[in-house]
Design a protein around this motif. Sequence first.
Motif, short mmCIF file in Angstrom:
data_model
loop_
_atom_site.label_atom_id
_atom_site.label_comp_id
_atom_site.label_asym_id
_atom_site.label_seq_id
_atom_site.Cartn_x
_atom_site.Cartn_y
_atom_site.Cartn_z
N LEU A 176 -1.24 -10.94 2.03
CA LEU A 176 -0.06 -10.12 1.76
C LEU A 176 0.12 -9.91 0.26
O LEU A 176 0.49 -8.83 -0.20
CB LEU A 176 1.17 -10.83 2.34
CG LEU A 176 2.44 -10.00 2.52
CD1 LEU A 176 2.14 -8.79 3.40
CD2 LEU A 176 3.53 -10.84 3.15
N GLN A 177 -0.17 -10.97 -0.50
CA GLN A 177 -0.02 -10.88 -1.95
C GLN A 177 -0.96 -9.82 -2.52
O GLN A 177 -0.66 -9.21 -3.54
CB GLN A 177 -0.32 -12.25 -2.57
CG GLN A 177 -0.12 -12.29 -4.06
CD GLN A 177 0.57 -13.57 -4.49
OE1 GLN A 177 0.36 -14.64 -3.90
NE2 GLN A 177 1.40 -13.49 -5.51
N GLY A 178 -2.09 -9.60 -1.83
CA GLY A 178 -3.06 -8.64 -2.35
C GLY A 178 -2.86 -7.23 -1.82
O GLY A 178 -3.57 -6.31 -2.23
N VAL B 249 1.25 0.49 -0.01
CA VAL B 249 1.09 0.28 1.42
C VAL B 249 2.33 -0.40 2.00
O VAL B 249 2.81 -0.05 3.09
CB VAL B 249 -0.19 -0.56 1.71
CG1 VAL B 249 -0.31 -0.88 3.18
CG2 VAL B 249 -1.41 0.18 1.21
N LEU B 250 2.88 -1.36 1.24
CA LEU B 250 4.11 -2.00 1.70
C LEU B 250 5.23 -0.97 1.80
O LEU B 250 6.06 -1.01 2.71
CB LEU B 250 4.52 -3.12 0.73
CG LEU B 250 3.50 -4.25 0.58
CD1 LEU B 250 4.01 -5.28 -0.42
CD2 LEU B 250 3.24 -4.91 1.92
N GLY B 251 5.25 -0.03 0.84
CA GLY B 251 6.23 1.04 0.89
C GLY B 251 6.07 1.87 2.16
O GLY B 251 7.05 2.20 2.84
N LEU B 252 4.82 2.16 2.48
CA LEU B 252 4.54 2.95 3.68
C LEU B 252 5.03 2.24 4.94
O LEU B 252 5.62 2.85 5.84
CB LEU B 252 3.03 3.16 3.79
CG LEU B 252 2.57 4.58 3.56
CD1 LEU B 252 1.11 4.59 3.17
CD2 LEU B 252 2.80 5.39 4.82
N ILE B 253 4.76 0.94 4.98
CA ILE B 253 5.16 0.17 6.16
C ILE B 253 6.68 0.17 6.29
O ILE B 253 7.23 0.39 7.37
CB ILE B 253 4.60 -1.26 6.05
CG1 ILE B 253 3.10 -1.20 6.30
CG2 ILE B 253 5.27 -2.19 7.03
CD1 ILE B 253 2.38 -2.46 6.03
N SER B 254 7.34 -0.04 5.16
CA SER B 254 8.80 -0.03 5.20
C SER B 254 9.30 1.36 5.58
O SER B 254 10.32 1.49 6.27
CB SER B 254 9.34 -0.46 3.84
OG SER B 254 10.72 -0.34 3.81
N TYR B 255 8.58 2.38 5.15
CA TYR B 255 8.95 3.75 5.55
C TYR B 255 8.88 3.87 7.07
O TYR B 255 9.80 4.35 7.72
CB TYR B 255 8.00 4.75 4.88
CG TYR B 255 8.19 6.17 5.35
CD1 TYR B 255 9.20 6.97 4.82
CD2 TYR B 255 7.35 6.71 6.34
CE1 TYR B 255 9.39 8.27 5.27
CE2 TYR B 255 7.53 8.01 6.79
CZ TYR B 255 8.55 8.79 6.25
OH TYR B 255 8.75 10.06 6.69
N ALA C 9 11.07 -7.06 -0.62
CA ALA C 9 11.13 -8.42 -0.06
C ALA C 9 9.74 -8.85 0.41
O ALA C 9 9.33 -9.99 0.19
CB ALA C 9 12.12 -8.47 1.10
N ILE C 10 9.02 -7.93 1.04
CA ILE C 10 7.67 -8.30 1.50
C ILE C 10 6.78 -8.63 0.30
O ILE C 10 5.95 -9.53 0.36
CB ILE C 10 7.03 -7.17 2.34
CG1 ILE C 10 7.93 -6.80 3.51
CG2 ILE C 10 5.67 -7.59 2.88
CD1 ILE C 10 7.46 -5.59 4.30
N MET C 11 7.01 -7.93 -0.81
CA MET C 11 6.23 -8.24 -2.01
C MET C 11 6.55 -9.61 -2.58
O MET C 11 5.67 -10.32 -3.06
CB MET C 11 6.53 -7.22 -3.12
CG MET C 11 5.72 -5.98 -3.06
SD MET C 11 5.90 -5.09 -4.61
CE MET C 11 4.81 -6.03 -5.65
N MET C 12 7.84 -9.96 -2.54
CA MET C 12 8.25 -11.25 -3.13
C MET C 12 7.84 -12.43 -2.27
O MET C 12 7.58 -13.52 -2.78
CB MET C 12 9.78 -11.30 -3.27
CG MET C 12 10.32 -10.49 -4.42
SD MET C 12 12.12 -10.54 -4.39
CE MET C 12 12.40 -12.19 -4.98
N LEU C 13 7.84 -12.19 -0.96
CA LEU C 13 7.66 -13.29 -0.01
C LEU C 13 6.48 -14.21 -0.35
O LEU C 13 6.66 -15.42 -0.50
CB LEU C 13 7.54 -12.69 1.39
CG LEU C 13 7.81 -13.63 2.55
CD1 LEU C 13 9.18 -14.28 2.41
CD2 LEU C 13 7.74 -12.85 3.86
N PRO C 14 5.26 -13.66 -0.49
CA PRO C 14 4.14 -14.58 -0.74
C PRO C 14 4.28 -15.36 -2.04
O PRO C 14 3.84 -16.51 -2.11
CB PRO C 14 2.91 -13.65 -0.78
CG PRO C 14 3.41 -12.28 -0.83
CD PRO C 14 4.82 -12.28 -0.36
#
Lengths: 278, 259
Positions: free
Chosen positions: A113-115, A120-126, A147-152
């Motif tokens: 996830l960190q990588g 892509v995270l933006g797309l998923i949240s979209y 949040a997904i970016m911070m999590l790892p």
Amino acid sequence: MKDKIVLGLVILLSLITISPIILIIGELIMKGYRQISLDFLIQNTPDTYSAMTAIANGERIPGGIANGIIGSLIMVAMAAIIAIPLGVITGVYLYENPGKRMANFTRNISDILQGVPSIVLGLISYLWVVKHITNGYSALAGSASLAIMMLPMIVRSTEETLKMIPDSLKEAALALGTPYHKVIFRVLIPTGFSGMLTGILLGISRVLGETAPLMLTALGSSMINTNITKPTSAMPLLIWEFYNDPNMIDLIWSSSLMLMIMVLLLNIISKQIAGKRR
Amino acid sequence: MTDTIADIKNPALSIDNLSIWYDKNKAVKNVSVEIKKNTVTAIMGPSGCGKSTLLRALNRMHELYDNITTEGKVLIHDDNIYDMSTIKLRREMGMVFQRPNPFPTMSIYENVIAGYKLNGIRLKKKEKDEIVERSLRDVALWDEVKDSLHKKGTFLSGGQQQRLCIARALAFGPEIILMDEPTSALDPIATSKIEDLLVKLKESYTIILVTHNMTQAARISDYSLFMYLGELVEYGKTKNMFTNPKDPRTEQYLTGKFG
Ligand SMILES: Nc1ncnc2c1ncn2[C@@H]1O[C@H](COP(=O)(O)OP(=O)(O)O)[C@@H](O)[C@H]1O
Ligand SMILES: [Mg+2]
């Protein structure tokens, strides 16, 4: 003689290392300082027409980036509220179950996830939040991607910090009859608190400058918006918008400067906290 | 093997055929022993003979680790410790570790009453003050720290920290105190303070002391266990064991042939 050459080389190399950051900050200050004033911090972005007029008259561009500052604060705060408890609990779980398959699996997923590229995270949240939860661009969707970016990062720093606490402390608490969950929440987490906080602050400073995922989720807004289900501005989004508007392009320096200052402050605070522990 | 000691009636603790494994490695082998109340009982033996392993079984510390198996019984007041709640057991059996380990986030005061705090036992301010003062007086630390009770315990010297950890164990009102080489990280002066303390504390507590320092065992213990390769080789009054060891291995150890 030989020592002097080595010393000279060390100085030269460290100068090369720190020069980009000095050059960047210098450039931002030189180009941005004229725009910075109280108004810049408390007013919303100007419309392109008033910016054009100001430029034509050789005046300072009116307005500011308050909508971006507030939007960034709201989205980063919400991201932190989502990611911190989840990340800390996951980090505690990984620390508690070092060799277990499920834990290794979780740790690997977290590393992957960190990588994942932030776009892509933006797309998923979209796909998840914009399309199904808020039915439109929103601060909530932006926060989700951050949040997904911070999590790892939080998972990692929690696990690493707990691992550095000597077992003897855990045993001291257990030897007093302390139930296991209290050992974790009343002894281990308070003991590792500053280490975990360092990780959290670094995570926050990372996502504070993220632009790509917000373009697909928060979109932007020319006004201060506190409704988390509506499109919202953010500092990096503003910089991108200014860049795309020939009349506003002068504002990119001052807004980048503000963003840089906030990120640097967070970094310095987290270094201070980390330094105090030693 | 062990000569049974006729004068131990109503023991503080009886260990009955206790064996402990790390994975497949049997580190404590069928140990049976009765510990007399209000004594200092030393567990001696060369490094790696299973002293810590035996001691840590007594408050079920091994349950923290998956690779350790325990077999046998340990009785206090005729109750098997393995049938008790660990909370009750550990309240009756305090533990002091090799390295001082005060809680770094807590003040001296909070460290002393940590047992109550961490177990969610509410006390009135007056009760807390009393417990803190009494426990710190018991370990002869009160005069040194009474003006800095609300400073962090980690600012104290190593010897003071260790006495704080003993106070923390005492504060919770145990009957037995387990100590695993409590002075091995300390200088001679701090060590002798703690040794004096143990001799005084045995009036109110039963102390089981792991030590690889046989002169320490000779100085302060009433009874001694000698362990070798996981076996209990010899158990008896310290005086007798040092003057007239029954097992050749004990004699070899005491004369410095190994360890
Ligand atoms: N955590 C552990 N995992 C595996 N083996 C261990 C562990 N701790 C101790 N042992 C082994 O058990 C034996 C007894 O160790 P220990 O009780 O620590 O000895 P002592 O305290 O007398 O020095 C040794 O052979 C040691 O290698
Ligand atoms: Mg040991």
